[in-house]
Design a protein around this motif. Structure first.
Motif, PDB file in Angstrom:
ATOM      1  N   THR A 225      15.389  31.244 -58.235  1.00 26.96           N
ATOM      2  CA  THR A 225      15.119  29.825 -58.462  1.00 26.96           C
ATOM      3  C   THR A 225      15.581  28.931 -57.324  1.00 26.96           C
ATOM      4  OG1 THR A 225      17.201  29.633 -59.695  1.00 26.96           O
ATOM      5  CG2 THR A 225      15.187  30.049 -60.959  1.00 26.96           C
ATOM      6  N   ARG A 226      16.379  29.459 -56.410  1.00 28.96           N
ATOM      7  CA  ARG A 226      16.773  28.668 -55.241  1.00 28.96           C
ATOM      8  C   ARG A 226      15.853  28.934 -54.058  1.00 28.96           C
ATOM      9  NH1 ARG A 226      20.375  25.351 -55.071  1.00 28.96           N
ATOM     10  NH2 ARG A 226      20.291  25.299 -52.816  1.00 28.96           N
ATOM     11  N   LEU A 227      15.440  30.167 -53.878  1.00 30.57           N
ATOM     12  CA  LEU A 227      14.603  30.496 -52.731  1.00 30.57           C
ATOM     13  C   LEU A 227      13.161  30.036 -52.914  1.00 30.57           C
ATOM     14  CD1 LEU A 227      15.807  34.121 -51.847  1.00 30.57           C
ATOM     15  CD2 LEU A 227      16.473  31.964 -50.774  1.00 30.57           C
ATOM     16  N   ARG A 228      12.636  30.221 -54.132  1.00 33.67           N
ATOM     17  CA  ARG A 228      11.209  29.962 -54.335  1.00 33.67           C
ATOM     18  C   ARG A 228      10.807  28.523 -53.972  1.00 33.67           C
ATOM     19  NH1 ARG A 228      10.734  31.302 -59.479  1.00 33.67           N
ATOM     20  NH2 ARG A 228      10.774  29.178 -60.283  1.00 33.67           N
ATOM     21  N   PRO A 229      11.529  27.484 -54.435  1.00 30.54           N
ATOM     22  CA  PRO A 229      11.107  26.122 -54.074  1.00 30.54           C
ATOM     23  C   PRO A 229      11.148  25.869 -52.570  1.00 30.54           C
ATOM     24  CG  PRO A 229      12.653  26.075 -55.905  1.00 30.54           C
ATOM     25  CD  PRO A 229      12.661  27.468 -55.373  1.00 30.54           C
TER      26      PRO A 229
END
Length: 450
Positions: A225-229
């Motif tokens: 959830t931190r890398l994807r955005p």
């Protein structure tokens, strides 16, 4: 009590032996690569007179990027340093062989050059993944932002200098001389990688096949959830960058200049990228990866507005601002991957991230080429400004975010608690006021010992 002044992080990176060797390899190989990428198209165009074949030279280098996830898995199946040494040395030998065969001076040589460029691009995808994974283990995680910024500055500097040197060498001595130059730079880069002092264990082959390992890297990237955005925002920003790049000749024509004026605009953009690379580590620490990326995208929105204005000074400033803003999301995304992804998965996740980040650029160029005729370029630039601002706002509105991955079960919006400090949620309002007055500490019931 006195203490020593802390050493600036940028100086610490430059003093680090492994970081210095790696940056040296980036500069050397980048110089040869950017010189060759320009000269290859010019050489084929001069030899055949075909614009299509000249364009194929660029496509041949970039097409393997679409195979980033499976190619990146290779970087996780073998030790990274020997892979980097072998890939650079192998490319050097291949280019020397092509030079000995005369390069593109014959009809068969043109197709030989195109085939070599495909191998060139595929090796670039593999080595980029291996480098990202190797650096994550060889450089202090605290300095990864500074390191990636310096790497970006080195790359952008080579983009400014190497094409000029390549064009001069091609004019003076012909294409084989540039092939020889590129071969030498690859061999030198391989030697620098061989000097790295890293401890690597031979990867343990897993029970799953190559396809499953490739999918595992994609799932790891998409499920974070931190890398994807960050990666998705970076890919969409690069899509808009490609679209904006397709408008540059219409912009120059509207200003009343010849196409050669684009050189000055790209120099301004490159100078901005070099500048932000040097300061990116400190900015990442100050604002966190999301806000740093969001601020960079917001700057590219401002740049599009400036580029739509009918004045030379505004357009030059716009390209400089674009050069400052565009690398921010790329540096933030790569640094986050290196910090948060387990070492065993780093190669394939980095390669997948690179595909998501950079592959949309080609689609943006194609879209811009289709729109620049029927739609006024200023209207398109204003549309780009609005779209980029929409991309930036969610990142700017998020919390600063931790520099490293949150603990399991924690959302990206939660900062990890510092050791020895109780969470504020466990304090009652009354107990908190007492603590502020120095009267003691309170738990949920307001009592407790100081």
């Amino acid at each position: 009590m006195t203490g020593r002044t802390p050493t600036p992080s940028l100086v610490r990176v430059l003093r680090d032996r492994n970081a210095g060797l790696y940056l040296g390899a980036v500069v050397v190989s980048g110089f040869g690569s950017f010189a060759m990428m320009l000269v290859a198209s010019v050489w084929v165009k001069e030899r055949t007179g075909s614009d299509g074949l000249a364009a194929l030279c660029v496509l041949a280098v970039w097409a393997p990027l679409l195979l980033g996830p499976p190619l990146g898995a290779l970087a996780d199946r073998v030790r990274r340093r020997p892979l980097l040494v072998a890939a650079n040395a192998g490319l050097g030998v291949l280019l020397l062989a092509l030079c000995g065969a005369g390069g593109a001076d014959s009809a068969a040589g043109v197709w030989g050059l195109l085939a070599v460029l495909v191998v060139y691009g595929a090796c670039g995808v593999v080595t980029d993944a291996a480098e990202a994974a190797l650096v994550a283990g060889a450089v202090d995680k605290e300095l990864l932002g500074d390191f990636n910024g310096l790497r970006m500055s080195a790359n952008e500097g080579m983009k400014l200098l190497a094409p000029l040197a390549g064009a001069a060498a091609f004019t003076a001595w012909g294409g084989p001389a540039v092939l020889l130059l590129d071969a030498v730079t690859f061999v030198l880069a391989g030697c620098l990688f061989a000097l790295l002092r890293v401890s690597e264990r031979r990867p343990t082959p897993g029970p799953r096949g190559w396809r499953e390992q490739t999918a595992q890297g994609a799932r790891r990237l998409w499920g974070d959830t931190r890398l994807r955005p960050l990666v998705v925002a970076g890919g969409l920003t690069m899509l808009s960058s490609g679209l904006g790049g397709a408008l540059v000749y219409a912009l120059v024509e509207a200003l009343g200049h010849s196409p050669a004026y684009t050189g000055a605009l790209y120099v301004a953009q490159g100078a901005g990228s070099v500048a932000v690379g040097v300061t990116s580590g400190a900015l990442l620490r100050r604002f966190g990866d999301r806000r740093f990326a969001g601020a960079g995208i917001a700057l590219t929105s401002l740049a599009a507005v400036l580029q739509a204005l009918p004045w030379d000074a505004a357009v030059l400033v716009g390209f400089t601002v674009n050069g400052v803003g565009l690398p921010c999301v790329l540096i933030a995304a790569l640094t986050a991957v290196q910090r948060q992804v387990p070492h065993a998965l780093a190669g394939r996740v980095a390669a997948t991230a690179n595909t998501v980040l950079f592959a949309p650029t080609a689609a943006g160029v194609a879209l811009g080429a289709a729109l620049v005729g029927p739609v006024d370029h200023r209207l398109l630039l204003c549309g780009l400004a609005g779209a980029r601002l929409l991309l930036a706002l969610p990142l700017l509105g998020s919390g600063r975010g931790p520099a490293t991955a949150p603990p399991p079960g924690a959302g990206w919006w939660r900062r990890p608690a510092r050791a020895g400090v109780r969470s504020a949620r466990r304090w009652s309002r009354r107990g908190w006021r007492r603590a502020r007055r120095g009267g003691g500490s309170g738990g949920g019931s307001g009592g407790g010992s100081a």
